[in-house]
Design a protein around this motif. Structure first.
Motif, short mmCIF file in Angstrom:
data_model
loop_
_atom_site.label_atom_id
_atom_site.label_comp_id
_atom_site.label_asym_id
_atom_site.label_seq_id
_atom_site.Cartn_x
_atom_site.Cartn_y
_atom_site.Cartn_z
N THR A 1 5.95 -8.95 50.76
CA THR A 1 6.61 -8.72 51.90
C THR A 1 6.95 -7.15 52.01
OG1 THR A 1 7.82 -10.91 51.45
CG2 THR A 1 9.05 -9.20 52.66
N LEU A 2 6.85 -6.64 53.12
CA LEU A 2 6.96 -5.21 53.28
C LEU A 2 8.03 -5.06 54.03
CD1 LEU A 2 3.51 -5.82 53.02
CD2 LEU A 2 3.26 -3.84 54.42
N TYR A 3 9.00 -4.08 53.54
CA TYR A 3 10.18 -3.80 53.93
C TYR A 3 10.32 -2.21 54.66
CZ TYR A 3 11.71 -7.79 51.04
OH TYR A 3 11.91 -9.09 50.60
N SER A 4 10.89 -2.38 55.82
CA SER A 4 11.47 -1.10 56.40
C SER A 4 12.49 -0.30 55.46
CB SER A 4 11.98 -1.09 57.98
OG SER A 4 13.03 -1.55 57.78
N GLN A 5 12.71 0.94 55.81
CA GLN A 5 13.81 1.61 55.21
C GLN A 5 14.95 1.20 55.93
OE1 GLN A 5 13.37 5.96 55.73
NE2 GLN A 5 11.98 6.11 53.90
N TYR A 6 16.12 1.18 55.06
CA TYR A 6 17.35 0.61 55.64
C TYR A 6 17.93 1.58 56.57
CZ TYR A 6 18.50 -3.09 52.28
OH TYR A 6 18.39 -4.09 51.84
N SER A 7 18.59 1.10 57.78
CA SER A 7 19.51 2.00 58.83
C SER A 7 20.80 1.39 58.76
CB SER A 7 18.92 1.46 60.22
OG SER A 7 17.64 2.05 60.41
N ASN A 8 21.68 2.24 58.62
CA ASN A 8 23.06 1.80 58.44
C ASN A 8 23.98 2.56 59.52
OD1 ASN A 8 24.64 4.52 57.09
ND2 ASN A 8 22.76 4.19 56.04
N TYR B 1 -27.01 10.41 45.27
CA TYR B 1 -26.07 9.45 44.88
C TYR B 1 -26.15 7.98 44.90
CZ TYR B 1 -22.48 13.33 45.93
OH TYR B 1 -21.81 14.22 45.75
N GLN B 2 -25.71 7.19 44.07
CA GLN B 2 -26.10 5.77 44.37
C GLN B 2 -25.34 5.31 45.52
OE1 GLN B 2 -25.01 3.39 41.01
NE2 GLN B 2 -25.62 5.17 39.32
N SER B 3 -25.67 4.07 46.03
CA SER B 3 -24.93 3.29 47.06
C SER B 3 -23.72 3.02 46.41
CB SER B 3 -25.75 2.17 47.41
OG SER B 3 -25.97 1.10 46.55
N SER B 4 -22.75 2.95 47.32
CA SER B 4 -21.26 2.66 46.92
C SER B 4 -20.55 1.65 47.97
CB SER B 4 -20.39 3.86 46.79
OG SER B 4 -20.27 4.47 47.84
N GLN B 5 -19.69 0.85 47.23
CA GLN B 5 -18.69 0.06 48.15
C GLN B 5 -17.29 0.24 47.67
OE1 GLN B 5 -20.00 -3.57 49.96
NE2 GLN B 5 -18.06 -4.45 49.36
N GLU B 6 -16.29 0.52 48.46
CA GLU B 6 -15.03 0.65 48.03
C GLU B 6 -13.98 0.02 49.07
OE1 GLU B 6 -13.34 4.24 46.83
OE2 GLU B 6 -15.40 5.20 46.15
N ARG B 7 -12.93 -0.44 48.37
CA ARG B 7 -12.16 -1.23 49.47
C ARG B 7 -10.68 -0.72 49.24
NH1 ARG B 7 -15.28 -5.83 48.38
NH2 ARG B 7 -16.14 -6.77 50.47
N VAL B 8 -10.06 -0.35 50.33
CA VAL B 8 -8.68 0.41 50.33
C VAL B 8 -7.64 -0.73 50.96
CG1 VAL B 8 -7.47 2.46 50.88
CG2 VAL B 8 -9.89 2.72 50.39
N LYS B 9 -6.58 -0.75 50.15
CA LYS B 9 -5.68 -1.62 51.02
C LYS B 9 -4.47 -0.45 51.69
CE LYS B 9 -3.72 -5.30 48.89
NZ LYS B 9 -3.08 -6.10 47.95
N VAL B 10 -4.44 -0.90 52.95
CA VAL B 10 -3.50 -0.07 53.68
C VAL B 10 -2.15 -0.77 53.99
CG1 VAL B 10 -3.08 1.50 55.69
CG2 VAL B 10 -5.25 1.18 54.61
N TYR B 11 -1.12 -0.40 53.48
CA TYR B 11 0.21 -0.91 53.68
C TYR B 11 0.94 -0.37 54.83
CZ TYR B 11 -0.16 -3.72 49.23
OH TYR B 11 -0.61 -4.14 47.95
N VAL B 12 1.19 -0.96 55.92
CA VAL B 12 1.98 -0.40 56.95
C VAL B 12 3.13 -1.21 57.06
CG1 VAL B 12 1.77 0.04 59.51
CG2 VAL B 12 -0.39 -0.05 58.40
N THR B 13 4.24 -0.59 56.66
CA THR B 13 5.57 -1.07 56.81
C THR B 13 6.18 -1.01 58.10
OG1 THR B 13 6.75 1.01 55.90
CG2 THR B 13 6.06 -0.72 54.40
#
Length: 360
Positions: free
Chosen positions: A349-356, A253-265
């Motif tokens: 802006t990250l939102y949680s699920q609604y609680s009602n 394999y070639q050398s590689s670099q990847e970036r991953v965005k992790v959204y934590v709501t």
């Protein structure tokens, strides 16, 4: 006596004279190169070594030009050194008809010898190659010293590396060296991973080829920590963390670099309770969350919230209650309230699920 015989045998087989004459003193060999790589003779036009400053730098006089024919003596063995580019791999030699040609491959040590204040280079079969398989390593060391002594009148040398030299056939041939570009490994299926605070640990890279070494890092340890080699991630807070994944180049394999965005709501709000009070007001309480930037609240006549009677925004993460003043019409019609937490991170802006809950 045995040592002298073996030295002569090694020189004859690997570095010196042909034992098969084929009725002529030379043969024509044409080289073609397909792909990204270079070929070099181990000996130049004046039978000088191909190396100049180190085992990775070659003399241009030894470089083999694609499409050119070379007239080579059958008296002195000149082998070929194959040098793929950084992101390529060598597939082999092929005939003009496309059949793979198997040339004898010999592993050779690159010896550097200091002669008259300058360094010169030469090759010698690596330990365990050819006749050197039948002797001990100390005896092999003495053979190398005698070989160097015979060439340069000194027994001091250093091994600067090892490479494979392909022995050319004693006949006219047309050879094509094929190089194939290495693939870039795919580390993740998507550049975005979505999680909720409270989720279990997870691997950012779920499947890694066995011959790859992974190096991982997180842009924010307050949101996400990640194991440097396994990519096992643990959620520590809410927001957006960028995980950088790197792998070095390998034979495949070639050398590689990847970036991953992790959204934590934020997790859904718990402990929600609401009751009507005097003055067209509704008192709403909930369990506060330190992992939110604030809260959004909506009132509706029905549980489906397809009609919104009123909205409120609380920009304080530590808040755990609010007295909501409604209009008379909204107060009479509202029966349910819902709330969600939000987190501002990296301009998003990250939102949680609604609680009602039903308003009492």
């Amino acid at each position: 006596m045995l040592c002298s015989i073996l030295i002569v045998a090694l020189i004859t087989v690997f570095a010196g004279f042909d034992t098969v004459w084929a009725g002529a003193l030379s043969r024509e060999i044409k080289f073609n190169v397909n792909g990204n790589g270079n070929l070099y003779f181990n000996l130049g036009p004046k039978l000088e070594s191909c190396h100049i400053d180190s085992h990775k730098e070659f003399s241009e006089a030894c470089k083999i030009t694609s499409g050119r024919s070379y007239s080579l003596s059958t008296v002195v063995e000149r082998g070929v050194i194959v040098c793929p580019d950084k992101n390529s791999t060598f597939e082999g030699f092929f005939s003009s008809g496309g059949q793979k040609v198997k040339l004898k491959a010999v592993k050779m040590d690159i010896l550097r010898v200091k002669v008259g204040g300058t360094y010169v280079y030469t090759h010698f079969p690596s330990y365990g190659e050819g006749p050197a398989t039948a002797i001990t390593k100390p005896l092999y060391g003495e053979m190398v010293k005698k070989y160097v002594k015979g060439l340069y009148n000194t027994s001091r040398y250093s091994v600067k590396g090892q490479e494979t030299i392909y022995t050319l056939p004693n006949k006219n041939v047309n050879l094509t060296a094929r190089f194939k570009e290495k693939p870039v490994p795919v580390l993740v299926e998507a550049p975005v991973i979505k999680k909720t605070f409270g989720d279990k640990d997870f691997f950012v890279v779920s499947l890694l080829p066995s011959d790859l070494t992974l190096k991982c890092s997180s842009s924010s340890s307050k949101i996400l920590t990640v194991n440097k080699t396994s990519s096992l991630a643990s959620i520590k807070g809410t927001g957006i963390a960028k995980v950088t994944l790197k792998t070095p180049a390998t034979d495949i394999y070639q050398s590689s670099q990847e970036r991953v965005k992790v959204y934590v709501t934020p997790a859904p709000i718990t402990g929600l309770f609401a009751s009507k009070t005097k003055g067209n007001s509704v008192t709403v309480s909930w369990d506060s969350s330190g992992f939110c930037s604030g809260y959004e609240m909506e009132f509706s006549p029905n549980r489906n919230f397809n009609k919104i009677s009123a909205k409120f925004k609380i920009g304080k993460s530590s808040a755990d209650s609010k007295i909501c003043k409604l209009t008379a019409d909204a107060f009479r019609s509202c029966n349910f309230v819902r709330i969600r937490g939000y987190k501002k991170s990296c301009g998003e802006t990250l939102y949680s699920q609604y609680s009602n809950c039903k308003i009492h």
